[in-house]
Write a protein that holds these residues in place. Structure first.
Motif, PDB file in Angstrom:
ATOM      1  N   LEU A   1      33.992  -6.482  -0.094  1.00  0.00           N
ATOM      2  CA  LEU A   1      32.860  -5.854   0.609  1.00  0.00           C
ATOM      3  C   LEU A   1      32.710  -4.384   0.208  1.00  0.00           C
ATOM      4  CD1 LEU A   1      33.267  -7.178   4.277  1.00  0.00           C
ATOM      5  CD2 LEU A   1      31.371  -7.605   2.730  1.00  0.00           C
TER       6      LEU A   1
ATOM      7  N   THR B   1      35.548  -1.233  16.112  1.00  0.00           N
ATOM      8  CA  THR B   1      34.209  -0.648  16.310  1.00  0.00           C
ATOM      9  C   THR B   1      33.168  -1.483  15.573  1.00  0.00           C
ATOM     10  OG1 THR B   1      35.322   1.482  16.345  1.00  0.00           O
ATOM     11  CG2 THR B   1      32.926   1.527  16.175  1.00  0.00           C
ATOM     12  N   LEU B   2      33.522  -1.910  14.360  1.00  0.00           N
ATOM     13  CA  LEU B   2      32.587  -2.737  13.586  1.00  0.00           C
ATOM     14  C   LEU B   2      32.259  -4.018  14.336  1.00  0.00           C
ATOM     15  CD1 LEU B   2      33.900  -2.605   9.901  1.00  0.00           C
ATOM     16  CD2 LEU B   2      32.028  -1.324  10.918  1.00  0.00           C
TER      17      LEU B   2
ATOM     18  N   GLY C   1      41.892  -2.301   7.448  1.00  0.00           N
ATOM     19  CA  GLY C   1      40.567  -2.275   6.827  1.00  0.00           C
ATOM     20  C   GLY C   1      40.167  -0.851   6.455  1.00  0.00           C
ATOM     21  N   ALA C   2      40.463   0.095   7.356  1.00  0.00           N
ATOM     22  CA  ALA C   2      40.077   1.492   7.091  1.00  0.00           C
ATOM     23  C   ALA C   2      40.827   2.025   5.866  1.00  0.00           C
ATOM     24  CB  ALA C   2      40.375   2.346   8.312  1.00  0.00           C
TER      25      ALA C   2
ATOM     26  N   GLU D   1      39.259   0.554   2.765  1.00  0.00           N
ATOM     27  CA  GLU D   1      37.993   1.236   2.457  1.00  0.00           C
ATOM     28  C   GLU D   1      38.311   2.552   1.766  1.00  0.00           C
ATOM     29  OE1 GLU D   1      34.756   3.920   2.857  1.00  0.00           O
ATOM     30  OE2 GLU D   1      36.611   4.172   3.947  1.00  0.00           O
TER      31      GLU D   1
ATOM     32  N   ILE E   1      37.789  -7.820   2.429  1.00  0.00           N
ATOM     33  CA  ILE E   1      37.415  -6.420   2.737  1.00  0.00           C
ATOM     34  C   ILE E   1      37.229  -5.637   1.434  1.00  0.00           C
ATOM     35  CG2 ILE E   1      38.189  -4.273   3.850  1.00  0.00           C
ATOM     36  CD1 ILE E   1      39.699  -6.053   5.880  1.00  0.00           C
TER      37      ILE E   1
ATOM     38  N   ASP F   1      35.734   3.102  23.188  1.00  0.00           N
ATOM     39  CA  ASP F   1      36.916   3.147  22.325  1.00  0.00           C
ATOM     40  C   ASP F   1      38.044   3.852  23.095  1.00  0.00           C
ATOM     41  OD1 ASP F   1      38.339   2.721  20.073  1.00  0.00           O
ATOM     42  OD2 ASP F   1      37.261   4.125  18.798  1.00  0.00           O
TER      43      ASP F   1
ATOM     44  N   ASP G   1      29.363  -8.290   7.492  1.00  0.00           N
ATOM     45  CA  ASP G   1      29.824  -7.039   6.886  1.00  0.00           C
ATOM     46  C   ASP G   1      31.273  -6.739   7.241  1.00  0.00           C
ATOM     47  OD1 ASP G   1      27.287  -6.415   5.822  1.00  0.00           O
ATOM     48  OD2 ASP G   1      26.629  -5.847   7.834  1.00  0.00           O
TER      49      ASP G   1
ATOM     50  N   PRO H   1      45.749  -2.699  16.041  1.00  0.00           N
ATOM     51  CA  PRO H   1      46.083  -1.410  15.434  1.00  0.00           C
ATOM     52  C   PRO H   1      44.842  -0.629  14.986  1.00  0.00           C
ATOM     53  CG  PRO H   1      47.178  -3.238  14.296  1.00  0.00           C
ATOM     54  CD  PRO H   1      46.241  -3.843  15.274  1.00  0.00           C
ATOM     55  N   PRO H   2      45.001   0.689  14.773  1.00  0.00           N
ATOM     56  CA  PRO H   2      43.859   1.505  14.359  1.00  0.00           C
ATOM     57  C   PRO H   2      43.279   1.053  13.025  1.00  0.00           C
ATOM     58  CG  PRO H   2      45.763   2.884  14.861  1.00  0.00           C
ATOM     59  CD  PRO H   2      46.231   1.477  14.909  1.00  0.00           C
ATOM     60  N   GLY H   3      41.981   1.181  12.900  1.00  0.00           N
ATOM     61  CA  GLY H   3      41.320   0.942  11.612  1.00  0.00           C
ATOM     62  C   GLY H   3      41.176  -0.507  11.221  1.00  0.00           C
ATOM     63  N   THR H   4      41.293  -1.435  12.191  1.00  0.00           N
ATOM     64  CA  THR H   4      41.209  -2.849  11.825  1.00  0.00           C
ATOM     65  C   THR H   4      39.802  -3.417  12.003  1.00  0.00           C
ATOM     66  OG1 THR H   4      42.176  -3.226  13.982  1.00  0.00           O
ATOM     67  CG2 THR H   4      43.615  -3.583  12.095  1.00  0.00           C
ATOM     68  N   GLY H   5      38.868  -2.584  12.458  1.00  0.00           N
ATOM     69  CA  GLY H   5      37.474  -3.045  12.537  1.00  0.00           C
ATOM     70  C   GLY H   5      36.978  -3.325  13.937  1.00  0.00           C
TER      71      GLY H   5
ATOM     72  N   ASN I   1      44.630   0.167  21.336  1.00  0.00           N
ATOM     73  CA  ASN I   1      45.824  -0.325  20.659  1.00  0.00           C
ATOM     74  C   ASN I   1      47.029  -0.186  21.587  1.00  0.00           C
ATOM     75  OD1 ASN I   1      46.078   2.472  20.260  1.00  0.00           O
ATOM     76  ND2 ASN I   1      45.109   2.277  18.246  1.00  0.00           N
TER      77      ASN I   1
HETATM   78  P1  ATP Z   1      40.272   2.772  15.746  1.00  0.00           P
HETATM   79  O1  ATP Z   1      41.162   1.884  16.571  1.00  0.00           O
HETATM   80  O2  ATP Z   1      41.045   3.838  15.050  1.00  0.00           O
HETATM   81  O3  ATP Z   1      39.080   3.286  16.504  1.00  0.00           O
HETATM   82  P2  ATP Z   1      38.800   0.590  14.604  1.00  0.00           P
HETATM   83  O4  ATP Z   1      39.665  -0.618  14.726  1.00  0.00           O
HETATM   84  O5  ATP Z   1      37.689   0.734  15.594  1.00  0.00           O
HETATM   85  O6  ATP Z   1      39.688   1.893  14.536  1.00  0.00           O
HETATM   86  P3  ATP Z   1      36.718   0.773  12.681  1.00  0.00           P
HETATM   87  O7  ATP Z   1      36.234   2.093  13.183  1.00  0.00           O
HETATM   88  O8  ATP Z   1      35.920  -0.414  13.036  1.00  0.00           O
HETATM   89  O9  ATP Z   1      38.205   0.575  13.111  1.00  0.00           O
HETATM   90  O10 ATP Z   1      36.894   0.821  11.106  1.00  0.00           O
HETATM   91  C1  ATP Z   1      36.885   2.039  10.380  1.00  0.00           C
HETATM   92  C2  ATP Z   1      36.338   1.789   8.993  1.00  0.00           C
HETATM   93  O11 ATP Z   1      37.253   0.969   8.262  1.00  0.00           O
HETATM   94  C3  ATP Z   1      35.031   1.044   8.995  1.00  0.00           C
HETATM   95  O12 ATP Z   1      33.947   1.904   9.017  1.00  0.00           O
HETATM   96  C4  ATP Z   1      35.092   0.249   7.696  1.00  0.00           C
HETATM   97  O13 ATP Z   1      34.681   1.054   6.607  1.00  0.00           O
HETATM   98  C5  ATP Z   1      36.574  -0.013   7.503  1.00  0.00           C
HETATM   99  N1  ATP Z   1      36.983  -1.334   8.022  1.00  0.00           N
HETATM  100  C6  ATP Z   1      37.916  -1.550   8.979  1.00  0.00           C
HETATM  101  N2  ATP Z   1      38.089  -2.872   9.176  1.00  0.00           N
HETATM  102  C7  ATP Z   1      37.240  -3.494   8.357  1.00  0.00           C
HETATM  103  C8  ATP Z   1      36.936  -4.869   8.103  1.00  0.00           C
HETATM  104  N3  ATP Z   1      37.578  -5.850   8.760  1.00  0.00           N
HETATM  105  N4  ATP Z   1      35.999  -5.152   7.175  1.00  0.00           N
HETATM  106  C9  ATP Z   1      35.356  -4.179   6.510  1.00  0.00           C
HETATM  107  N5  ATP Z   1      35.602  -2.869   6.696  1.00  0.00           N
HETATM  108  C10 ATP Z   1      36.529  -2.513   7.596  1.00  0.00           C
END
Ligand code: ATP
Length: 497
Positions: free
Chosen positions: A253, A113-114, A278-279, A282, A250, A171, A67, A107-111, A218
């Motif tokens: 998906l 947590t996923l 990624g964020a 999305e 992405i 986090d 995913d 960087p933020p939002g790159t996945g 980050n």
């Molecule tokens: P932060 O550093 O701000 O906590 P993060 O790196 O943990 O951010 P996530 O919380 O994993 O980022 O991602 C936020 C949302 O962005 C996810 O719920 C998803 O919808 C989307 N997303 C980010 N990266 C990906 C990816 N590589 N593939 C698919 N969706 C992604």
């Protein structure tokens, strides 16, 4: 019935008894209230989102590595590290110490947590998450107590759900794991970090429940070196912004469940979203669906995606309306950028806009065929030329400049600085740390002057096209890169005729 409920019942009974005996219980009630408040502030709030077993049930992750789009390197590195948990018996036989921590940095939002959730799913572990800021408290000892509790909960939740391992995800770990002795109120901070180190040191392969800590940050530079030493966060996994292939993955998906019109090309979208996380990707797919819904369309078309990209990049459209003269100036400024962009880097304009958004009055969105990791001197000069072209167009058409170019100048001088530091300026190879400020300044100014002269000449040569683009822009507010290229092609062919 919990202990707390029994204590509350007994206390109420005693108070009632005293009241019946004619004792004035008001001061006692007041005192108990005060103690209650202090207890709640210090220990009562449960910062960790998986405190109860009800939420522990929810802490079973369904997100898998499939995913997650792109991030192939990070996924592979993580999977490899997780084999330590999956094949723990084999590891034990060989006397390998357990892997205690994995640090995800990017960087933020790159996945990140996923990835941590997918790690829990991959190893069939329970997943508990917390943010570094949830451990920050004024009172010494509170943060440390929360760390302890988090590890306890992880073990309890795993036991409760018949799992043999637990993943604890922290986090913003830099907030909790920043270098010791440097924070305001550092005693509390240091104790919290020490507790995390103690808990990580306590993880052993002999334990019934194996615990793995995954931290995300980050700001890896801010972390205390004790956290990074072997035996703590043993693995560092870099989670970068996705490249073009990753963006395609992405986008695919996140459009899986969305009805796309036949004019939508994921390949084009991934080109247009260079530098997006990624964020953000999305968010683009979601915003495009919202725009389609607002327009009453049952399919998401490419123009909905265009609007969504612009919204994610530049913010919401504003009602703020510039005056007629200002709007004309903005149109000329943006036309200058767009014209030079197309002339210097053909096919580079994705759209030109004069609709005010929260972070700009007008803007040119650029695209590029392939992701670039190295820049040549000519390419960097072209970028400076594009940046300077806005204000120079204003000067040529309207006779004066405006403040609208200050951001462009900052961008242009940053690139010029990059040229100097890379040894591509007249100064040749230099030491970036030792070059005197005035020498650096004059090298930057000389690069900018030369490009300014060249750009002005180019704009003068194409002044008719410039005016034509500006008129079209005033009329339509937004023109696509393709429309711009048609204007330029027509102008060229009429010149040849
Ligand atoms: P932060 O550093 O701000 O906590 P993060 O790196 O943990 O951010 P996530 O919380 O994993 O980022 O991602 C936020 C949302 O962005 C996810 O719920 C998803 O919808 C989307 N997303 C980010 N990266 C990906 C990816 N590589 N593939 C698919 N969706 C992604």
């Amino acid at each position: 019935m919990s202990n707390k409920e029994i204590i509350a019942g007994v206390a109420a009974g005693v108070l009632l008894f005293l009241m019946l005996q004619g004792v004035n219980i008001l001061p006692i009630v007041f005192l108990l209230g005060l103690i209650g408040i202090v207890y709640y502030v210090n220990f009562g709030r449960q910062p960790i989102n998986s405190v109860s077993f009800a939420s522990a049930e929810r802490s079973i992750c369904t997100i898998s590595f499939d995913d997650i789009g792109g991030q192939e390197v990070a996924k592979n590195e993580l999977r490899e590290a997780l084999e330590f948990i999956k094949n723990s018996e084999h590891m034990k036989l060989l006397g390998i110490r357990p892997l205690k921590g994995i640090l995800l940095s990017g960087p933020p939002g790159t996945g990140k947590t996923l990835l941590a959730k997918a790690a829990a799913q991959y190893t069939d572990s329970v997943f508990l998450s917390a943010s570094g800021s949830e451990f920050v408290e004024m009172y010494v000892g509170v943060g440390a107590q929360r760390v302890r509790k988090l590890f306890e909960q992880a073990r309890k939740a795993a036991k409760h759900l018949n799992k043999s391992s637990a993943v604890i995800f922290i986090d913003e770990i830099e907030v909790l794991g920043g270098a010791r002795g440097q924070n305001n109120g550092h005693q509390e901070h240091d104790q919290t970090l020490n507790e995390l180190l103690v808990q990580m040191d306590g993880i052993s392969s002999a334990e019934e429940i194996k615990v793995l800590v995954i931290g995300a940050t980050n700001r890896i530079d801010m972390l205390d070196s004790a956290l990074l030493r072997p035996g703590r966060f043993d693995r560092l996994v870099k989670v970068d912004l996705p490249d073009k292939k990753g963006r395609m993955h992405i986008l695919k998906l996140h459009t899986r469940n969305k009805p796309l019109a036949s004019d939508v090309s994921i390949d084009t979208l991934s080109k247009d979203t260079f530098g997006f996380s990624g964020a953000q990707l999305e968010s683009v797919t979601n915003e495009a669906a919202i725009i389609a819904m607002r327009e009453g369309s049952d399919k998401i078309c490419s123009n909905h995606f265009r609007g969504a990209i612009e919204k994610v990049m530049m913010g919401e459209k504003l009602d703020r309306l510039p005056s007629k003269e200002e709007k004309r100036r903005i149109a000329i400024h943006e036309s200058g950028h767009a014209l030079i962009s197309e002339l210097k880097l053909p096919g580079s304009v994705a759209s030109v806009n004069v609709a005010s958004r929260s972070s700009a009055l007008g803007y040119v969105r650029q695209t590029q065929e392939n992701d670039m990791y190295l820049y040549t001197y000519d390419y960097l000069k072209s970028r400076i030329s594009v940046a300077l072209a806005g204000v120079l167009a204003e000067e040529l058409v309207l006779g004066n400049k405006s403040t609208g170019g200050s951001g462009d100048f900052k961008y242009a001088s940053d690139i010029a600085k990059q040229i100097v530091y890379s040894g591509m300026s007249g100064l040749g190879i230099i030491s970036a740390d030792d070059i005197p400020k005035d020498q650096l300044h004059s090298a930057i100014v000389s690069i900018l002057r030369e490009i300014e002269i060249d750009t002005r000449e180019m704009l003068l040569k194409y002044i008719r096209d410039l005016n034509q683009i500006a008129e079209l822009l005033l009329d339509k507010e937004t023109i696509s890169g393709e429309e711009l290229r048609i204007v330029l092609r027509k102008a060229n062919s009429s010149e040849c005729a």
